[in-house]
Design an enzyme around this catalytic site. Structure first.
Site, short mmCIF file in Angstrom:
data_model
loop_
_atom_site.label_atom_id
_atom_site.label_comp_id
_atom_site.label_asym_id
_atom_site.label_seq_id
_atom_site.Cartn_x
_atom_site.Cartn_y
_atom_site.Cartn_z
CG ASP A 48 -0.37 -0.12 2.52
OD1 ASP A 48 0.86 -0.22 2.60
OD2 ASP A 48 -1.13 -0.10 3.51
CB SER A 49 4.57 1.75 -0.05
OG SER A 49 4.78 0.62 -0.87
CG ASP A 87 0.42 -4.11 2.08
OD1 ASP A 87 0.62 -5.02 2.91
OD2 ASP A 87 1.24 -3.20 1.86
CE LYS A 115 3.38 -6.07 3.73
NZ LYS A 115 2.92 -4.87 4.44
CD GLU A 117 0.57 -1.51 8.15
OE1 GLU A 117 0.21 -0.75 9.08
OE2 GLU A 117 1.02 -1.09 7.07
CD GLU A 184 7.61 -0.08 7.70
OE1 GLU A 184 6.71 -0.83 7.29
OE2 GLU A 184 7.76 1.09 7.28
O1 KIV Z 1 3.54 -1.11 1.63
C1 KIV Z 1 4.71 -1.53 1.57
O2 KIV Z 1 5.43 -1.32 0.59
C2 KIV Z 1 5.20 -2.28 2.70
C3 KIV Z 1 6.67 -2.50 2.78
C4 KIV Z 1 7.39 -1.24 3.01
C5 KIV Z 1 7.02 -3.53 3.77
O3 KIV Z 1 4.45 -2.69 3.52
#
Ligand code: KIV
Length: 264
Positions: A48-49, A87, A115, A117, A184
């Protein structure tokens, strides 16, 4: 890595533990997924970055399921052999039903695994996702989806209470069946202890060098988002600067052509 001819499996990733370090990058679109596949990357994360480095949001909390599905589809079209991990965005796994439904949507869009959090607080959601057969990757330490409460990105595990919670959560994710976990901005000594304790690979980002693998936002690695670079990343390339240079050169060519034609 000539052995990576077939689609990578979760067991394959688990097998890296104690054997080989895992380099993982994010991919948000078809070309990056093709490049990572050609480099035989065993996992690529549609993180989600993307909200920050591709969509221009201030943080990841504005990323929607629609954003994620759009980018997962683009990555999946490259048919990479590496696992596509997607994510679950902010607000998409607040309860078990939402977590399962949204994981299934990401799967249908082409993700191989999801994934999310957190640790104990999302354990019921993780168990439910795993019960549907969707592999799960954990994410502990600094949780970017909590940036609004946190106020800033900071190293986790410096104080005893935080350290204990992280050790507890890491053990829990491992026990529930996460096939890997991102750590992280975890204090390197703690990341090292977690790595030695859990059976699945730990994937560090800003957490020192002793994790079983490392993950980076691909834009950070290649200098594709020069307006912000995390302090733990040394870009290997200055892609944005190269793009600017080539555009400048072309702008000049176009202007000079116009001048020449004007004189003719
Ligand atoms: O969203 C993302 O790119 C991430 C990584 C930085 C681990 O969760």
């Amino acid at each position: 890595m000539g052995e990576m001819m077939d689609k990578v499996t979760v067991d394959h990733i688990r097998g890296f533990k104690g054997r080989e370090r895992l380099p993982i990058l994010t991919a948000y679109d078809y070309p990056m997924a093709k490049i990572l596949d050609e480099l035989e990357m065993p996992v690529m994360l549609v993180g989600d970055s993307l909200g920050m480095v591709v969509l221009g949001y201030p943080d990841t909390t504005e990323v929607t399921m629609a954003d994620m599905l759009h980018h997962v589809r683009a990555v999946a079209r490259a048919k990479p052999r590496g696992l596509i991990v997607a994510d679950l965005p902010f607000g998409s796994y607040e309860n078990v039903e939402a977590a399962v439904a949204n994981s299934q949507r990401l799967r249908e869009a082409g993700a191989d695994a999801v994934k999310a959090e957190g640790g104990l607080e999302i354990a019921p959601q993780i168990k439910a996702i795993l019960a549907t057969g969707i592999p799960f990757m954990g994410h502990l330490g600094m949780l970017p989806q909590h940036i609004k409460e946190e106020g800033r990105y900071r190293v986790k595990g410096k104080i005893e209470t935080e350290r204990d919670l992280l050790l507890r959560d890491a053990a829990l994710l491992d026990e529930i069946g996460a096939f890997a976990m991102v750590l992280e901005l975890v204090k390197p000594e703690l990341a090292d202890s977690i790595t030695k304790t859990v059976s699945c690979p730990t994937i560090g980002i800003g957490s020192g060098l002793s994790c079983d693998g490392q993950i980076l936002v691909s834009h950070d690695l290649v200098g594709g988002f020069p307006w912000f670079t995390p302090r733990f990343v040394t870009p290997k390339l200055k892609v944005a600067a190269l793009i600017k240079e080539s555009i400048k050169e072309w702008q000049l060519e176009v202007r000079q052509t116009a001048e020449t034609e004007g004189k003719a």
